[in-house]
Design a protein around this motif. Sequence first.
Motif, PDB file in Angstrom:
ATOM      1  N   UNK A 194       0.815  -1.225   0.000  1.00  0.00           N
ATOM      2  CA  UNK A 194       0.000   0.000   0.000  1.00  0.00           C
ATOM      3  C   UNK A 194       0.843   1.266   0.000  1.00  0.00           C
ATOM      4  N   UNK A 195       2.147   1.130   0.170  1.00  0.00           N
ATOM      5  CA  UNK A 195       3.033   2.291   0.306  1.00  0.00           C
ATOM      6  C   UNK A 195       3.489   2.781  -1.069  1.00  0.00           C
ATOM      7  N   UNK A 196       3.118   4.011  -1.395  1.00  0.00           N
ATOM      8  CA  UNK A 196       3.493   4.619  -2.669  1.00  0.00           C
ATOM      9  C   UNK A 196       3.273   6.125  -2.553  1.00  0.00           C
ATOM     10  N   UNK A 197       3.881   6.912  -3.420  1.00  0.00           N
ATOM     11  CA  UNK A 197       3.658   8.365  -3.371  1.00  0.00           C
ATOM     12  C   UNK A 197       2.176   8.702  -3.500  1.00  0.00           C
ATOM     13  N   UNK A 198       1.719   9.589  -2.633  1.00  0.00           N
ATOM     14  CA  UNK A 198       0.321   9.985  -2.654  1.00  0.00           C
ATOM     15  C   UNK A 198      -0.554   9.214  -1.696  1.00  0.00           C
ATOM     16  N   UNK A 199      -0.108   8.038  -1.252  1.00  0.00           N
ATOM     17  CA  UNK A 199      -0.872   7.286  -0.253  1.00  0.00           C
ATOM     18  C   UNK A 199      -0.767   7.987   1.097  1.00  0.00           C
ATOM     19  N   UNK A 200      -1.695   7.707   1.983  1.00  0.00           N
ATOM     20  CA  UNK A 200      -1.684   8.267   3.328  1.00  0.00           C
ATOM     21  C   UNK A 200      -1.240   7.204   4.332  1.00  0.00           C
ATOM     22  N   UNK A 201      -0.703   7.676   5.445  1.00  0.00           N
ATOM     23  CA  UNK A 201      -0.308   6.742   6.515  1.00  0.00           C
ATOM     24  C   UNK A 201      -1.489   5.863   6.909  1.00  0.00           C
ATOM     25  N   UNK A 202      -2.676   6.439   6.953  1.00  0.00           N
ATOM     26  CA  UNK A 202      -3.856   5.659   7.319  1.00  0.00           C
ATOM     27  C   UNK A 202      -4.138   4.522   6.365  1.00  0.00           C
ATOM     28  N   UNK A 203      -3.753   4.669   5.099  1.00  0.00           N
ATOM     29  CA  UNK A 203      -3.941   3.582   4.132  1.00  0.00           C
ATOM     30  C   UNK A 203      -3.100   2.373   4.525  1.00  0.00           C
ATOM     31  N   UNK A 204      -1.844   2.635   4.936  1.00  0.00           N
ATOM     32  CA  UNK A 204      -0.954   1.548   5.359  1.00  0.00           C
ATOM     33  C   UNK A 204      -1.476   0.907   6.648  1.00  0.00           C
ATOM     34  N   UNK A 205      -1.825   1.766   7.603  1.00  0.00           N
ATOM     35  CA  UNK A 205      -2.319   1.256   8.886  1.00  0.00           C
ATOM     36  C   UNK A 205      -3.570   0.406   8.699  1.00  0.00           C
ATOM     37  N   UNK A 206      -4.448   0.853   7.801  1.00  0.00           N
ATOM     38  CA  UNK A 206      -5.705   0.143   7.597  1.00  0.00           C
ATOM     39  C   UNK A 206      -5.482  -1.277   7.083  1.00  0.00           C
ATOM     40  N   UNK A 207      -4.633  -1.432   6.070  1.00  0.00           N
ATOM     41  CA  UNK A 207      -4.442  -2.777   5.510  1.00  0.00           C
ATOM     42  C   UNK A 207      -3.671  -3.668   6.479  1.00  0.00           C
TER      43      UNK A 207
ATOM     44  N   UNK B  65       2.441  10.243   1.830  1.00  0.00           N
ATOM     45  CA  UNK B  65       3.765   9.713   1.489  1.00  0.00           C
ATOM     46  C   UNK B  65       4.309  10.395   0.242  1.00  0.00           C
ATOM     47  N   UNK B  66       5.640  10.612   0.248  1.00  0.00           N
ATOM     48  CA  UNK B  66       6.286  11.223  -0.906  1.00  0.00           C
ATOM     49  C   UNK B  66       7.675  10.633  -1.084  1.00  0.00           C
ATOM     50  N   UNK B  67       8.218  10.697  -2.287  1.00  0.00           N
ATOM     51  CA  UNK B  67       9.553  10.127  -2.515  1.00  0.00           C
ATOM     52  C   UNK B  67      10.585  10.733  -1.575  1.00  0.00           C
TER      53      UNK B  67
ATOM     54  N   UNK C   5       9.702   7.147  -6.551  1.00  0.00           N
ATOM     55  CA  UNK C   5       8.736   7.626  -7.542  1.00  0.00           C
ATOM     56  C   UNK C   5       7.816   6.506  -8.006  1.00  0.00           C
ATOM     57  N   UNK C   6       8.294   5.250  -7.928  1.00  0.00           N
ATOM     58  CA  UNK C   6       7.547   4.109  -8.458  1.00  0.00           C
ATOM     59  C   UNK C   6       6.764   3.329  -7.409  1.00  0.00           C
ATOM     60  N   UNK C   7       6.985   3.607  -6.103  1.00  0.00           N
ATOM     61  CA  UNK C   7       6.312   2.843  -5.064  1.00  0.00           C
ATOM     62  C   UNK C   7       7.160   2.755  -3.822  1.00  0.00           C
ATOM     63  N   UNK C   8       7.444   1.539  -3.391  1.00  0.00           N
ATOM     64  CA  UNK C   8       8.237   1.327  -2.181  1.00  0.00           C
ATOM     65  C   UNK C   8       9.318   0.294  -2.455  1.00  0.00           C
ATOM     66  N   UNK C   9      10.524   0.583  -2.000  1.00  0.00           N
ATOM     67  CA  UNK C   9      11.633  -0.351  -2.104  1.00  0.00           C
ATOM     68  C   UNK C   9      11.972  -0.863  -0.714  1.00  0.00           C
ATOM     69  N   UNK C  10      12.010  -2.188  -0.536  1.00  0.00           N
ATOM     70  CA  UNK C  10      12.367  -2.761   0.756  1.00  0.00           C
ATOM     71  C   UNK C  10      13.873  -2.724   0.899  1.00  0.00           C
ATOM     72  N   UNK C  11      14.365  -2.009   1.915  1.00  0.00           N
ATOM     73  CA  UNK C  11      15.798  -1.848   2.118  1.00  0.00           C
ATOM     74  C   UNK C  11      16.395  -2.975   2.954  1.00  0.00           C
ATOM     75  N   UNK C  12      15.584  -3.645   3.760  1.00  0.00           N
ATOM     76  CA  UNK C  12      16.094  -4.653   4.692  1.00  0.00           C
ATOM     77  C   UNK C  12      15.719  -6.073   4.286  1.00  0.00           C
ATOM     78  N   UNK C  13      15.485  -6.261   2.993  1.00  0.00           N
ATOM     79  CA  UNK C  13      15.151  -7.597   2.498  1.00  0.00           C
ATOM     80  C   UNK C  13      16.428  -8.437   2.435  1.00  0.00           C
ATOM     81  N   UNK C  14      16.437  -9.628   3.037  1.00  0.00           N
ATOM     82  CA  UNK C  14      17.652 -10.463   2.996  1.00  0.00           C
ATOM     83  C   UNK C  14      18.008 -10.873   1.572  1.00  0.00           C
ATOM     84  N   UNK C  15      19.290 -11.013   1.315  1.00  0.00           N
ATOM     85  CA  UNK C  15      19.731 -11.514   0.018  1.00  0.00           C
ATOM     86  C   UNK C  15      19.422 -13.007  -0.071  1.00  0.00           C
ATOM     87  N   UNK C  16      19.133 -13.515  -1.270  1.00  0.00           N
ATOM     88  CA  UNK C  16      18.835 -14.954  -1.422  1.00  0.00           C
ATOM     89  C   UNK C  16      20.023 -15.801  -0.961  1.00  0.00           C
TER      90      UNK C  16
END
Length: 257
Positions: free
Chosen positions: A143-156, A199-201, A246-257
């Motif tokens: 749900x995290x992307x530019x223009x979304x609200x914190x409440x959108x994330x909390x809700x889902x 949310x914004x970039x 600009x495109x959405x959300x990038x996970x920074x703490x995702x483990x490497x395969x």
Amino acid sequence: MIELFDATDLPRAREAGALVAGILQTMKGRCEVGTNLLDIDRWTQDMIIEAGGVSCYVDYEPSFGRGPFGHYICTSVNDAVLHGKPFDYALADGDLLTLDLAVSLNGIVTDSAISFIVGETRSPESLALIDATERALVAGIAAARPGARIGDLSHVIGEVLSDAGYRVNTEFGGHGVGSTMHQDPHVPNTGRPGRGYTLRPGLLLALEPWIMADTDKLVTDADGWTLRSVTGGRTAHSEHTIAITEDGAEILTLPKP
């Protein structure tokens, strides 16, 4: 305070996230029956220092804690869910362990948490708790992307947890990160869509769904830090730091395969 980073800062944020993810996966691999929580803390200290990072926990002294935390990683076992202070305890078969870690590297903080079962005994209750927090985290990130609200994330996030049958505590939740560990905006684990900060970039957020098996009430341990389920029921906690792009959300703490 809300910090927004430039796109040129993203490589540094990725390095910080990779460090946190790598340490957590290394510690998970070392956790077996008989492993002492103090050893996990010492191993984490060594890895942070070797990488040139700075612990966000050792000198951490917020109003809700009792003095500086004094350790490098949070180790929450079974009915402990947040801020688990390492102590002289050897992990037992079937323990549900949460490791929570925040580190600053090159001036940027990333924060992540994982819950998993130690040994071979895997109770359905423990597996369900972990699964619910992981699915809620995935939903929040989606749900995290530019223009979304914190409440959108909390809700889902809250929908996933509630639909799985768990009550949601809103005292502690996700938060902004940047040059420091805890920043605005606060991201509750339940909420109303369309509300809150837009949310914004450049925004970095740590999303962290956590639940307790049969309650939403916490009690503080005698160490002045560890937060436990008031009923003694088991708990789970999953967390990632994401960067809003600009495109959405990038996970920074995702483990490497």
